[in-house]
Design a protein around this motif. Structure first.
Motif, short mmCIF file in Angstrom:
data_model
loop_
_atom_site.label_atom_id
_atom_site.label_comp_id
_atom_site.label_asym_id
_atom_site.label_seq_id
_atom_site.Cartn_x
_atom_site.Cartn_y
_atom_site.Cartn_z
N MET A 120 1.32 -1.16 -0.26
CA MET A 120 -0.03 0.13 0.45
C MET A 120 0.86 0.73 0.27
SD MET A 120 -3.53 -0.16 2.45
CE MET A 120 -2.94 -1.62 3.46
N LEU A 121 1.96 1.22 1.13
CA LEU A 121 2.68 2.43 0.61
C LEU A 121 3.60 2.71 -0.06
CD1 LEU A 121 4.78 1.91 3.83
CD2 LEU A 121 2.35 3.74 3.98
N ASP A 122 4.00 1.44 -0.59
CA ASP A 122 4.81 1.97 -2.51
C ASP A 122 3.78 2.66 -3.21
OD1 ASP A 122 6.84 0.86 -1.60
OD2 ASP A 122 6.10 -1.66 -2.47
N HIS A 123 2.50 1.89 -3.58
CA HIS A 123 1.14 2.56 -4.38
C HIS A 123 1.52 4.00 -4.20
CE1 HIS A 123 -2.03 2.35 -7.29
NE2 HIS A 123 -2.88 3.09 -5.66
N LEU A 124 1.14 4.10 -2.95
CA LEU A 124 1.05 5.81 -2.41
C LEU A 124 1.76 5.98 -2.94
CD1 LEU A 124 -0.24 5.23 0.91
CD2 LEU A 124 -1.83 5.96 -1.13
N GLU A 125 3.33 6.11 -2.82
CA GLU A 125 4.05 6.36 -3.32
C GLU A 125 4.03 6.75 -4.84
OE1 GLU A 125 8.45 4.66 -3.14
OE2 GLU A 125 8.75 6.29 -1.36
N GLU A 126 3.81 5.47 -5.47
CA GLU A 126 3.86 5.67 -7.37
C GLU A 126 2.63 6.59 -6.85
OE1 GLU A 126 5.68 4.51 -9.29
OE2 GLU A 126 7.04 3.92 -7.44
N GLU A 127 1.51 6.57 -6.81
CA GLU A 127 0.60 8.36 -6.93
C GLU A 127 1.36 9.14 -6.72
OE1 GLU A 127 -2.37 7.36 -8.24
OE2 GLU A 127 -1.44 5.22 -8.88
N GLY A 128 2.28 9.24 -5.75
CA GLY A 128 1.77 10.86 -5.39
C GLY A 128 3.74 11.23 -6.90
N LYS A 129 4.51 10.78 -7.66
CA LYS A 129 5.06 10.35 -8.74
C LYS A 129 4.47 10.83 -9.62
CE LYS A 129 9.18 8.04 -6.54
NZ LYS A 129 9.71 6.78 -6.65
N LYS A 130 3.52 10.36 -9.83
CA LYS A 130 2.26 10.92 -10.59
C LYS A 130 1.72 12.26 -11.19
CE LYS A 130 0.56 5.84 -11.90
NZ LYS A 130 -0.96 5.20 -11.95
N PRO A 131 1.97 12.88 -11.87
CA PRO A 131 1.26 14.44 -12.01
C PRO A 131 0.46 14.88 -12.09
CG PRO A 131 2.42 13.67 -13.74
CD PRO A 131 2.22 12.54 -13.08
N GLN A 132 -0.33 15.50 -10.57
CA GLN A 132 -1.36 16.35 -10.81
C GLN A 132 -2.04 16.62 -11.42
OE1 GLN A 132 -3.13 14.31 -7.92
NE2 GLN A 132 -1.10 12.65 -8.13
#
Length: 136
Positions: A120-132
């Motif tokens: 879950m933390l890895d997924h959240l970290e990856e999501e955080g790297k995507k441009p918003q």
């Protein structure tokens, strides 16, 4: 955001747990479930508890023939999310990290749960790297 449903008594929470496991079902089926657990409730007692759960928004009923079938209106996961969000609001000024850290530091996580948390933390970290939206 935490749901605005009223709190439950321990007994009401036990009935909600039974609905998650056995619902939708009529009162008589739930009565058998509790009798198998050694709880010898009267039919009217269980009916009252189900009526309270319905009134508080945790359960609903639907007529099926001559009986009412009861079911939970939210999943166990939704209930847990609501309760933990309310706890974070009440105790941690709306911040969830102290609550999460307390659970992790309590040391009651299995290897599988640690792996799920890591994923879950890895997924959240990856999501955080995507441009918003609006980041360009």
């Amino acid at each position: 955001m935490a749901d605005n449903r009223p709190d439950l008594s321990d007994t009401e929470r036990d009935v909600l747990k039974a609905l998650w496991e056995h619902g939708p079902c009529p009162v008589r089926k739930l009565l058998e479930v509790f009798q198998d657990q050694g709880r010898l409730w009267a039919y009217t007692t269980l009916q009252t508890l189900l009526t309270r759960l319905t009134g508080k928004g945790y359960a609903r009923s639907e007529k099926s023939g001559t009986a009412l079938n009861y079911e939970a209106t939210l999943s166990k996961e939704e209930f847990l999310q609501d309760r933990l969000t309310a706890l974070a609001d009440d105790v941690c000024d709306g911040t969830s990290s102290p609550l999460m850290l307390a659970l992790v530091e309590g040391g009651k996580l299995s290897a599988q749960e640690i792996e799920q948390l890591r994923a879950m933390l890895d997924h959240l970290e990856e999501e955080g790297k995507k441009p918003q939206k609006g980041d360009r």
